[in-house]
Design a protein around this motif. Structure first.
Motif, mmCIF file in Angstrom:
data_model
loop_
_atom_site.group_PDB
_atom_site.id
_atom_site.type_symbol
_atom_site.label_atom_id
_atom_site.label_comp_id
_atom_site.label_asym_id
_atom_site.label_seq_id
_atom_site.Cartn_x
_atom_site.Cartn_y
_atom_site.Cartn_z
ATOM 1 N N ALA A 89 -33.038 8.063 -61.122
ATOM 2 C CA ALA A 89 -33.431 6.287 -61.083
ATOM 3 C C ALA A 89 -34.039 5.546 -60.102
ATOM 4 C CB ALA A 89 -32.320 5.451 -62.823
ATOM 5 N N TRP A 90 -32.502 5.396 -59.864
ATOM 6 C CA TRP A 90 -32.419 4.424 -57.940
ATOM 7 C C TRP A 90 -32.718 4.411 -57.115
ATOM 8 C CZ3 TRP A 90 -31.174 6.223 -53.467
ATOM 9 C CH2 TRP A 90 -30.374 7.145 -52.703
ATOM 10 N N LEU A 91 -34.321 5.726 -56.988
ATOM 11 C CA LEU A 91 -34.973 6.002 -56.903
ATOM 12 C C LEU A 91 -36.825 5.299 -56.948
ATOM 13 C CD1 LEU A 91 -33.729 8.813 -54.057
ATOM 14 C CD2 LEU A 91 -33.655 6.960 -53.254
ATOM 15 N N GLY A 92 -36.345 6.389 -58.617
ATOM 16 C CA GLY A 92 -38.211 5.556 -58.944
ATOM 17 C C GLY A 92 -37.998 4.702 -59.444
ATOM 18 N N VAL A 93 -37.359 3.910 -59.736
ATOM 19 C CA VAL A 93 -37.310 2.638 -60.510
ATOM 20 C C VAL A 93 -37.993 1.397 -59.112
ATOM 21 C CG1 VAL A 93 -36.497 0.386 -61.378
ATOM 22 C CG2 VAL A 93 -35.925 2.659 -62.156
ATOM 23 N N PRO A 94 -37.133 1.345 -57.799
ATOM 24 C CA PRO A 94 -37.932 1.012 -56.992
ATOM 25 C C PRO A 94 -39.115 1.545 -56.142
ATOM 26 C CG PRO A 94 -35.386 1.058 -56.507
ATOM 27 C CD PRO A 94 -36.452 1.969 -56.973
ATOM 28 N N ALA A 95 -39.553 2.469 -56.367
ATOM 29 C CA ALA A 95 -40.635 3.049 -55.875
ATOM 30 C C ALA A 95 -42.096 2.835 -57.140
ATOM 31 C CB ALA A 95 -41.103 4.427 -55.889
ATOM 32 N N ASP A 96 -41.579 2.990 -58.402
ATOM 33 C CA ASP A 96 -42.662 1.989 -59.262
ATOM 34 C C ASP A 96 -42.995 0.459 -58.892
ATOM 35 O OD1 ASP A 96 -42.927 4.085 -60.099
ATOM 36 O OD2 ASP A 96 -41.485 3.523 -62.093
ATOM 37 N N PHE A 97 -41.563 -0.296 -58.748
ATOM 38 C CA PHE A 97 -41.729 -1.561 -58.553
ATOM 39 C C PHE A 97 -42.888 -2.202 -57.011
ATOM 40 C CE2 PHE A 97 -38.203 -2.655 -61.240
ATOM 41 C CZ PHE A 97 -38.688 -4.124 -61.569
ATOM 42 N N TRP A 98 -42.312 -0.989 -56.146
ATOM 43 C CA TRP A 98 -42.893 -1.190 -54.731
ATOM 44 C C TRP A 98 -44.555 -0.507 -54.994
ATOM 45 C CZ3 TRP A 98 -40.924 -0.395 -49.560
ATOM 46 C CH2 TRP A 98 -41.691 -0.012 -49.020
ATOM 47 N N TYR A 99 -45.014 0.195 -55.743
ATOM 48 C CA TYR A 99 -46.486 0.732 -55.733
ATOM 49 C C TYR A 99 -46.772 -0.384 -56.992
ATOM 50 C CZ TYR A 99 -50.270 3.529 -57.747
ATOM 51 O OH TYR A 99 -51.845 3.861 -57.572
ATOM 52 N N ALA A 100 -46.154 -0.859 -57.868
ATOM 53 C CA ALA A 100 -46.772 -1.636 -58.436
ATOM 54 C C ALA A 100 -46.961 -3.448 -58.518
ATOM 55 C CB ALA A 100 -46.402 -2.249 -60.016
ATOM 56 N N GLY A 134 -40.133 -2.681 -65.654
ATOM 57 C CA GLY A 134 -40.664 -3.772 -65.718
ATOM 58 C C GLY A 134 -42.093 -4.381 -66.550
ATOM 59 N N TRP A 135 -42.769 -4.837 -65.003
ATOM 60 C CA TRP A 135 -43.656 -5.818 -66.580
ATOM 61 C C TRP A 135 -44.978 -4.588 -67.218
ATOM 62 C CZ3 TRP A 135 -42.208 -6.731 -61.614
ATOM 63 C CH2 TRP A 135 -43.909 -6.275 -60.380
ATOM 64 N N TRP A 136 -45.452 -3.284 -66.383
ATOM 65 C CA TRP A 136 -46.312 -2.945 -65.817
ATOM 66 C C TRP A 136 -46.478 -1.701 -67.412
ATOM 67 C CZ3 TRP A 136 -42.943 -2.177 -62.372
ATOM 68 C CH2 TRP A 136 -41.267 -1.229 -63.090
ATOM 69 N N GLY A 137 -47.124 -1.475 -68.149
ATOM 70 C CA GLY A 137 -47.062 -0.579 -69.697
ATOM 71 C C GLY A 137 -47.165 0.794 -69.097
ATOM 72 N N GLY A 138 -46.958 1.868 -69.755
ATOM 73 C CA GLY A 138 -47.158 3.395 -69.429
ATOM 74 C C GLY A 138 -48.379 3.946 -68.859
ATOM 75 N N GLU A 139 -49.726 2.804 -69.266
ATOM 76 C CA GLU A 139 -50.690 3.631 -69.296
ATOM 77 C C GLU A 139 -51.508 3.577 -68.046
ATOM 78 O OE1 GLU A 139 -52.114 -0.727 -70.599
ATOM 79 O OE2 GLU A 139 -50.380 0.918 -71.301
#
Length: 333
Positions: A93-104, A172-177
């Protein structure tokens, strides 16, 4: 023969340099950039994106087939790096969560920030960079429309991909879709995977930082940002590796087309100025007339047509009452 080959060898670089110089001069002649002339371009891009999104909705089966075809090609070429990266981001998760913030987020923050930076620094530099970005974006939008592609995260679970945006949506602020804010997933094109404009725009940002950045940190960021973005889009299961390659190729084609697009835009602008004369004056900043326009001064004059009258040994040689003007004639009387 040697005397004729040398000029031919130098002629091509000189011709290219002349074309780019003429292009920069013609762009500079359009006058100062205005923010209200840039907004319609952004609206036009978003309108084209929305149209592509609506067209892709009705071809879900074709989008899934295109995604599976890309996956098969990558496996044959042994380029399938998405699975190990996606497993890493899913388990850590310490890689996945920042990556999602990066992408979003960075896709929508870094690119406008660099555009504003170029806008405030130099008009000609900004025009060329903006034209390159928009030309490549339009090419990418054509790809979204003609080749809707299902991203790895939307494939069936049997293909081994996990949607990290959905897995870490509570962070984060994004949804699952989608990567859009919750409740706004329907405003995004879920099948806009080929080419990856995330990678394409990141590559554009990297080139701008490398070319125009003045510090070593800017150079490092120019190299790291597109590379890390490529890893992020694959690890989050939003794009295939070939999507990233296609995104870089689209930016290359856009770069080659930029001089042609700018010359065409300059010609259209010139025609528009000819039909609407007041536009040319506003663009060049001709808001007020210059009182002394057309008047010239000669040596020894403080203002046009008036010469300082001096007598005695220090008087200017060859001066005459006629040259001195009305003031000298009055003094003579």
């Amino acid at each position: 023969m040697p005397q004729t080959d040398a000029p031919r060898t130098e002629a091509a670089p000189r011709a290219r340099l002349r074309r780019w110089t003429d292009l920069r001069r013609s762009a500079a002649a359009q006058g100062r950039l205005r923010w209200w002339t840039e907004l319609p371009l952004i609206v036009l891009v978003y309108a084209c994106y929305s149209a592509g999104r609506l067209l892709a909705r009705g071809d879900t089966a074709g989008a899934v087939d295109h995604g599976l075809q890309i996956l098969r090609i990558e496996k044959v070429l042994r380029l399938n790096a998405e699975h190990p990266l996606n497993r890493l981001f899913t388990h850590e998760a310490w890689l996945g969560v920042p990556a999602d913030f990066w992408y979003a987020s960075l896709h929508y923050m870094v690119t406008p920030a660099i555009l504003v930076w170029l806008f405030r620094s130099r008009a000609v530099r900004y025009r060329a960079a903006r034209t390159w970005l928009m030309t490549s974006t339009f090419i990418g939008l054509i790809g979204f429309t003609l080749l809707p592609t299902c991203p790895p995260r939307l494939l069936s679970p049997g293909h081994g991909f996990v949607d990290t945006m959905a897995q870490y949506s509570d962070y984060g602020w994004w949804g699952g879709e989608a990567s859009a804010p919750r409740g706004m997933g329907g405003m995004t094109n879920q099948y806009a995977a080929m080419p990856s404009l995330h990678v394409g725009w990141a590559l554009w940002c990297g080139v701008m930082l490398w070319r125009h950045g003045r510090t070593p940190a800017a150079k490092v960021a120019g190299v790291a940002y597109p590379l890390l973005t490529t890893i992020v889009v694959m690890g989050t299961a939003n794009h295939y590796f070939l999507d990233a390659v296609a995104g870089a190729a689209v930016m290359g084609v856009g770069l080659l087309l930029t001089p042609f697009v700018m010359r065409t835009a300059n010609r259209l602008w010139s025609l528009f100025e000819g039909r609407v004369p007041w536009v040319a004056g506003v663009a060049r900043g001709e808001g007020s007339a210059i009182v002394s326009a057309g008047c010239q001064t000669s040596p020894g004059e403080r203002i046009p047509r008036q010469r300082e009258s001096r007598s005695g040994p220090g008087a200017e040689p060859g001066a005459s009452p006629a040259d001195a003007g009305d003031g000298a004639a009055a003094a003579a009387r």
